[in-house]
Design a protein around this motif. Structure first.
Motif, PDB file in Angstrom:
ATOM      1  N   LYS A 200       0.845  -1.207   0.000  1.00  0.00           N
ATOM      2  CA  LYS A 200       0.000   0.000   0.000  1.00  0.00           C
ATOM      3  C   LYS A 200       0.877   1.253   0.000  1.00  0.00           C
ATOM      4  CE  LYS A 200      -3.893  -1.960   2.573  1.00  0.00           C
ATOM      5  NZ  LYS A 200      -4.366  -2.158   3.935  1.00  0.00           N
ATOM      6  N   GLN A 201       1.925   1.204   0.817  1.00  0.00           N
ATOM      7  CA  GLN A 201       2.840   2.348   0.915  1.00  0.00           C
ATOM      8  C   GLN A 201       3.548   2.567  -0.421  1.00  0.00           C
ATOM      9  OE1 GLN A 201       2.885   4.202   3.699  1.00  0.00           O
ATOM     10  NE2 GLN A 201       4.211   5.637   2.654  1.00  0.00           N
ATOM     11  N   ARG A 202       3.981   1.465  -1.055  1.00  0.00           N
ATOM     12  CA  ARG A 202       4.712   1.581  -2.325  1.00  0.00           C
ATOM     13  C   ARG A 202       3.817   2.197  -3.407  1.00  0.00           C
ATOM     14  NH1 ARG A 202       5.205  -0.291  -7.007  1.00  0.00           N
ATOM     15  NH2 ARG A 202       3.509  -1.789  -6.842  1.00  0.00           N
ATOM     16  N   GLN A 203       2.585   1.666  -3.543  1.00  0.00           N
ATOM     17  CA  GLN A 203       1.682   2.217  -4.561  1.00  0.00           C
ATOM     18  C   GLN A 203       1.339   3.675  -4.246  1.00  0.00           C
ATOM     19  OE1 GLN A 203      -1.660   0.188  -6.308  1.00  0.00           O
ATOM     20  NE2 GLN A 203      -0.988  -1.829  -5.589  1.00  0.00           N
ATOM     21  N   SER A 204       1.199   3.985  -2.961  1.00  0.00           N
ATOM     22  CA  SER A 204       0.861   5.362  -2.573  1.00  0.00           C
ATOM     23  C   SER A 204       1.959   6.332  -3.006  1.00  0.00           C
ATOM     24  CB  SER A 204       0.650   5.460  -1.057  1.00  0.00           C
ATOM     25  OG  SER A 204      -0.441   4.653  -0.654  1.00  0.00           O
TER      26      SER A 204
ATOM     27  N   GLY B 231      -7.131   3.268   6.519  1.00  0.00           N
ATOM     28  CA  GLY B 231      -6.241   2.124   6.274  1.00  0.00           C
ATOM     29  C   GLY B 231      -6.406   1.473   4.915  1.00  0.00           C
ATOM     30  N   ASP B 232      -7.617   1.553   4.338  1.00  0.00           N
ATOM     31  CA  ASP B 232      -7.838   0.888   3.053  1.00  0.00           C
ATOM     32  C   ASP B 232      -7.808   1.870   1.884  1.00  0.00           C
ATOM     33  OD1 ASP B 232     -10.158   2.224   3.670  1.00  0.00           O
ATOM     34  OD2 ASP B 232     -11.506   0.526   3.335  1.00  0.00           O
ATOM     35  N   GLU B 233      -7.184   3.034   2.103  1.00  0.00           N
ATOM     36  CA  GLU B 233      -7.119   4.045   1.037  1.00  0.00           C
ATOM     37  C   GLU B 233      -5.668   4.407   0.744  1.00  0.00           C
ATOM     38  OE1 GLU B 233     -11.263   6.430   2.015  1.00  0.00           O
ATOM     39  OE2 GLU B 233      -9.432   7.115   2.984  1.00  0.00           O
ATOM     40  N   VAL B 234      -5.444   4.940  -0.457  1.00  0.00           N
ATOM     41  CA  VAL B 234      -4.117   5.438  -0.825  1.00  0.00           C
ATOM     42  C   VAL B 234      -3.680   6.473   0.206  1.00  0.00           C
ATOM     43  CG1 VAL B 234      -2.879   6.823  -2.543  1.00  0.00           C
ATOM     44  CG2 VAL B 234      -4.397   4.970  -3.293  1.00  0.00           C
ATOM     45  N   ARG B 235      -2.447   6.336   0.689  1.00  0.00           N
ATOM     46  CA  ARG B 235      -1.937   7.243   1.728  1.00  0.00           C
ATOM     47  C   ARG B 235      -1.724   8.647   1.151  1.00  0.00           C
ATOM     48  NH1 ARG B 235      -2.679   2.892   3.716  1.00  0.00           N
ATOM     49  NH2 ARG B 235      -1.249   1.506   4.787  1.00  0.00           N
ATOM     50  N   THR B 236      -2.166   9.644   1.894  1.00  0.00           N
ATOM     51  CA  THR B 236      -2.048  11.012   1.361  1.00  0.00           C
ATOM     52  C   THR B 236      -1.058  11.878   2.147  1.00  0.00           C
ATOM     53  OG1 THR B 236      -3.981  11.619   2.707  1.00  0.00           O
ATOM     54  CG2 THR B 236      -4.396  11.058   0.401  1.00  0.00           C
TER      55      THR B 236
ATOM     56  N   ALA C  40      -6.218   5.644  -6.619  1.00  0.00           N
ATOM     57  CA  ALA C  40      -6.678   4.258  -6.450  1.00  0.00           C
ATOM     58  C   ALA C  40      -5.513   3.272  -6.451  1.00  0.00           C
ATOM     59  CB  ALA C  40      -7.640   3.899  -7.575  1.00  0.00           C
ATOM     60  N   PHE C  41      -5.590   2.301  -5.547  1.00  0.00           N
ATOM     61  CA  PHE C  41      -4.737   1.121  -5.684  1.00  0.00           C
ATOM     62  C   PHE C  41      -5.228   0.367  -6.926  1.00  0.00           C
ATOM     63  CE2 PHE C  41      -4.830   1.392  -0.869  1.00  0.00           C
ATOM     64  CZ  PHE C  41      -3.537   1.875  -0.749  1.00  0.00           C
TER      65      PHE C  41
END
Length: 205
Positions: free
Chosen positions: A27-31, A57-62, A178-179
């Motif tokens: 998640k962190q990498r895609q964010s 937790g289930d969203e792209v980190r901003t 979006a992931f």
């Protein structure tokens, strides 16, 4: 309507399952990939007033995006969702000005475990009461390539975008983050669903 609602519920379950299976590292990498894509985006580069969601937790980190917004000297607005006690279906949301990264760290946590300005905090500028917004970064559970968005079913953003349309500045550009796992072939929508201008996700080279 009932068929669309049922289809949305089934899709929400499926997407939640896919996102839950992602590791925190992924998640962190895609964010980070998406943050870098956004920083090069002409609409981001040119915008002065931007609304950013504080990620769950289930969203792209901003977090990186918010840091960059302040570094670039843009005005940053974040959502305050109103949970009205009189009606559980209330979908009122304001975009309130965030003054600094330190300011963000002192905001109270909601029952959803996201930070937002307190309900009695009247000191902040609301984006639409002043100069409007140039860009809104949109959260959501699922998206398709044509800009259809599957939210959490409360309608906060759809209602807010309708208010934006009535602002003298007009509707801001909307970009969803979006992931890859949140992309769908087709999102079922009804008349209240507002289309997003663009969905950013990590494209396989």
């Amino acid at each position: 309507m009932a068929a669309v609602r049922a289809a949305k519920q089934a899709l929400r379950k499926e997407i939640k399952r896919r996102v839950t299976a992602l590791s925190d590292e992924e998640k962190q990498r895609q964010s980070l990939v998406l943050s870098r894509q956004l920083f090069r985006h002409p609409k981001y580069v040119s915008c002065k007033r931007i609304a950013v969601f504080l990620s769950m937790g289930d969203e792209v980190r901003t977090e990186e995006i918010i840091k960059d917004v302040f570094k670039c000297g843009k005005s940053c607005f974040i959502p305050r969702y109103e949970s009205s006690s009189s009606s559980s279906s209330s979908s009122h949301m304001d975009m309130l000005k965030l003054n600094s990264l330190q300011d963000m760290e002192t905001l109270p946590l909601t029952s959803w475990n996201i930070r937002q300005p307190a309900e009695d905090d009247n000191s902040r500028e609301e984006a639409l009461s002043a100069g409007g917004l140039d860009l809104i970064l949109m959260p959501g559970l699922g998206f398709d390539e044509s800009g259809k968005r599957l939210g959490r079913g409360k309608g906060f953003y759809d209602t807010y975008l309708e208010r934006c349309v009535r602002h003298p500045k007009g509707k801001p550009y909307t970009i969803a983050l979006a992931f890859k796992e949140q992309l769908c072939q087709e999102i079922p929508v009804d008349d209240n669903d507002v289309l997003i201008d663009e969905v950013l996700y990590e494209k396989d080279e």
